[in-house]
Write an enzyme that holds these catalytic residues in place. Structure first.
Site, PDB file in Angstrom:
ATOM      1  N   SER A 160       0.138  -4.846  -1.945  1.00 51.88           N
ATOM      2  CA  SER A 160       0.478  -3.798  -0.985  1.00 51.88           C
ATOM      3  C   SER A 160       1.786  -4.139  -0.292  1.00 51.88           C
ATOM      4  CB  SER A 160      -0.624  -3.653   0.071  1.00 51.88           C
ATOM      5  OG  SER A 160      -0.246  -2.724   1.078  1.00 51.88           O
ATOM      6  N   TYR A 171      -5.167  -7.933   6.730  1.00 50.98           N
ATOM      7  CA  TYR A 171      -4.934  -7.307   5.423  1.00 50.98           C
ATOM      8  C   TYR A 171      -3.574  -7.721   4.876  1.00 50.98           C
ATOM      9  CZ  TYR A 171      -4.071  -3.507   2.061  1.00 50.98           C
ATOM     10  OH  TYR A 171      -3.770  -2.766   0.934  1.00 50.98           O
TER      11      TYR A 171
END
Length: 276
Positions: A160, A171
């Site tokens: 990501s 994250y």
């Protein structure tokens, strides 16, 4: 209302390459919905046999519909890829179905909570890391021996560009780990004829999830923090928009294919110009 599992399966993806995956066995994790489902659909329409894995039982329904629509061999399994046991069982099931694995595409992950780092509880941080790092770490560890035994193959991890994002630091750390894993393992596994690459998607438009990643923002403050992520994602993209599922699936499927045979160790941002 969420879309049916197999909506659009009777129509080939845009700009796909027929027979690019002919004779290849491809394992796809997180395949019941979202990017994973779009990847599996494209591989199947390009002639590849696909083994679909997800924690949600609806992966079996999707597998049945995809096999009917495309005529390729399709298998499926449910597994908790946050555990070594789940990853090990996944690979064993794929090998039992197809005999060998040529390509593994590791797609499981995603932000559970969205808020400034000082508001994360310790147990929430651990859950984020298990969801978005350990799912890939365990999967790759289980897949690698199967690829080596097969004489080589390809691993594509889905990372990501949120490694440079706000309100999701755990994250971001997890996906940074996926990037490090990709680069380091590419060097280590190259002599086994195993390529290891990754894409780093940006914000992606998708139908409402049938199985939610987490509780979702509750209350005005939580909604405001989530909106900050949306605003930052669009602002960081040179194209000032979210991508589509097809725009994410296409580069993943290219990197996994024999056409990308001289690309190794790379993490490709797919985020409208946002480099993460």
């Amino acid at each position: 209302m969420s879309a049916p599992v197999g909506e659009g399966l009777n129509e080939a993806p845009n700009l796909f390459t027929p027979n690019r995956y002919q004779g290849l066995n491809v394992l796809v994790t997180g395949a019941a919905q979202g990017i994973g489902q779009a990847v599996a659909q494209r591989v199947a329409y390009e002639g590849g046999n696909v083994f679909l894995v997800d924690r949600a039982e609806l992966v079996h329904e999707f597998a049945t519909e995809l096999g009917t629509a495309t005529g390729v061999k399709v298998g499926s399994a449910t597994a908790d890829l946050e555990t070594w046991e789940g990853a090990e069982a996944m690979v064993a099931a794929a090998k039992e179905k197809f005999g060998n694995i040529d390509i593994a595409i590791n797609n499981v992950g995603g932000t559970i909570w969205a808020k400034p780092f000082e508001h994360y509880a310790p147990e929430e941080i651990e859950k984020e890391i298990y969801r978005s790092l350990f799912t890939t770490l365990w999967s790759v560890r289980a897949e690698l021996p199967a690829l080596i035994d097969n004489g080589g193959g390809t691993i594509v991890n889905v990372s990501s560009v949120a490694t440079g994002g706000i309100n999701r630091i755990p994250y971001a750390a997890a996906k940074g780990g996926v990037n490090a894993l990709t680069g380091a393992l590419a060097k280590e596994a190259a002599h086994h004829n195993v390529r290891v690459v990754a894409t780093a998607p940006g914000g992606t438009l998708a139908p409402e999830r049938r199985v939610a990643r987490g509780p979702g923002p509750e209350g005005e403050q939580a909604k405001a923090w989530y909106q900050e992520i949306v605003d930052q994602t669009i602002d960081s993209s040179l194209m000032k928009r979210y991508g589509t599922l097809e725009e994410q699936a296409a580069p993943i499927v290219f990197l996994a294919s024999p056409e990308a045979s001289y690309i190794n160790g790379s993490v490709l941002p797919v985020a409208g110009g946002d480099q993460g």
